[in-house]
Motif scaffolding. Sequence first.
Motif, short mmCIF file in Angstrom:
data_model
loop_
_atom_site.label_atom_id
_atom_site.label_comp_id
_atom_site.label_asym_id
_atom_site.label_seq_id
_atom_site.Cartn_x
_atom_site.Cartn_y
_atom_site.Cartn_z
N CYS A 57 0.83 -1.21 0.00
CA CYS A 57 0.00 0.00 0.00
C CYS A 57 0.87 1.26 0.00
O CYS A 57 0.60 2.20 -0.75
CB CYS A 57 -0.96 0.00 1.19
SG CYS A 57 -2.28 -1.21 1.05
N ALA A 58 1.92 1.26 0.82
CA ALA A 58 2.84 2.41 0.83
C ALA A 58 3.54 2.54 -0.52
O ALA A 58 3.68 3.65 -1.05
CB ALA A 58 3.87 2.24 1.95
N TRP A 91 1.18 16.12 -2.51
CA TRP A 91 0.67 14.76 -2.36
C TRP A 91 -0.83 14.65 -2.58
O TRP A 91 -1.31 13.66 -3.10
CB TRP A 91 0.97 14.25 -0.95
CG TRP A 91 2.36 13.79 -0.72
CD1 TRP A 91 3.51 14.42 -1.11
CD2 TRP A 91 2.76 12.61 -0.05
NE1 TRP A 91 4.60 13.71 -0.70
CE2 TRP A 91 4.18 12.59 -0.04
CE3 TRP A 91 2.08 11.58 0.57
CZ2 TRP A 91 4.91 11.57 0.54
CZ3 TRP A 91 2.81 10.57 1.16
CH2 TRP A 91 4.21 10.56 1.13
N ARG A 129 -5.62 7.37 -2.77
CA ARG A 129 -4.29 7.58 -2.19
C ARG A 129 -4.40 7.66 -0.66
O ARG A 129 -3.61 7.06 0.06
CB ARG A 129 -3.72 8.89 -2.76
CG ARG A 129 -2.26 9.08 -2.57
CD ARG A 129 -1.78 10.35 -3.26
NE ARG A 129 -1.72 10.18 -4.70
CZ ARG A 129 -1.27 11.11 -5.54
NH1 ARG A 129 -0.84 12.28 -5.07
NH2 ARG A 129 -1.24 10.89 -6.83
N ILE A 130 -5.39 8.41 -0.18
CA ILE A 130 -5.61 8.54 1.27
C ILE A 130 -5.93 7.17 1.87
O ILE A 130 -5.39 6.80 2.93
CB ILE A 130 -6.75 9.55 1.56
CG1 ILE A 130 -6.32 10.96 1.17
CG2 ILE A 130 -7.18 9.50 3.03
CD1 ILE A 130 -7.46 11.97 1.12
N SER A 133 -2.05 1.27 4.83
CA SER A 133 -0.64 0.95 5.06
C SER A 133 -0.29 1.10 6.53
O SER A 133 0.31 0.19 7.13
CB SER A 133 0.25 1.86 4.21
OG SER A 133 1.60 1.60 4.47
N VAL A 134 -0.66 2.21 7.13
CA VAL A 134 -0.35 2.45 8.54
C VAL A 134 -1.00 1.40 9.43
O VAL A 134 -0.36 0.80 10.29
CB VAL A 134 -0.77 3.88 8.96
CG1 VAL A 134 -0.71 4.06 10.46
CG2 VAL A 134 0.08 4.92 8.25
N VAL A 167 1.37 4.21 -3.16
CA VAL A 167 1.34 5.67 -3.04
C VAL A 167 2.62 6.26 -3.63
O VAL A 167 2.58 7.26 -4.35
CB VAL A 167 1.13 6.11 -1.58
CG1 VAL A 167 1.24 7.62 -1.43
CG2 VAL A 167 -0.23 5.62 -1.08
N ILE A 170 -2.83 5.07 2.19
CA ILE A 170 -1.97 5.50 3.29
C ILE A 170 -2.50 4.99 4.62
O ILE A 170 -1.75 4.45 5.44
CB ILE A 170 -1.81 7.04 3.29
CG1 ILE A 170 -0.98 7.48 2.08
CG2 ILE A 170 -1.18 7.53 4.59
CD1 ILE A 170 -0.97 8.98 1.83
#
Length: 161
Positions: free
Chosen positions: A17-18, A117, A43-44, A50-51, A21, A47
């Motif tokens: 996922c990271a 971004w 994109r959001i 990913s986190v 982006v 992110i």
Amino acid sequence: MRTLSPRLMLLVLGLLCAGSVGLALLAQHRFDMQPCPWCILQRILFIVLSVLALVGAALPGNLGRRVLSALSLPLALGGIAAALWQHFVAAKTSSCALTFADRVNSYFGLDTRWPEWFEVRANCSDAAVSVLGVPFEFWALALFAVATVVLSISVVTSRRA
């Protein structure tokens, strides 16, 4: 045959996922593939996924991992919906203004904090591009589908690893 542990799958998912982006930013800044509101929304979501996946992979035990995976599932499903909407609806219109994606982007104000971004730089029909003959949003769709599978496995698997 040995299967991958849920922790390892979450780690790989978080990195994918990271990486997606990073590739989107590369496409935007190096190859002039400017994002529309639906691109930015995806994109959001990548992110945040990913986190959450990386935190879930780092947590000891499996309860926290399972809870974070369950909380992440709606984001992955929302990403699938966003990619499909972008391709079948938004890309056929000349304006994305005031759509759900545009409202979400404006609500969080990320476009003013980090415009490189998150700033919308194209309308939906202009942002309809392909990579290797596949629409850009279908690449995102595939990764959101992978995320949905990985997160589902992580939720139902009680194995520690």
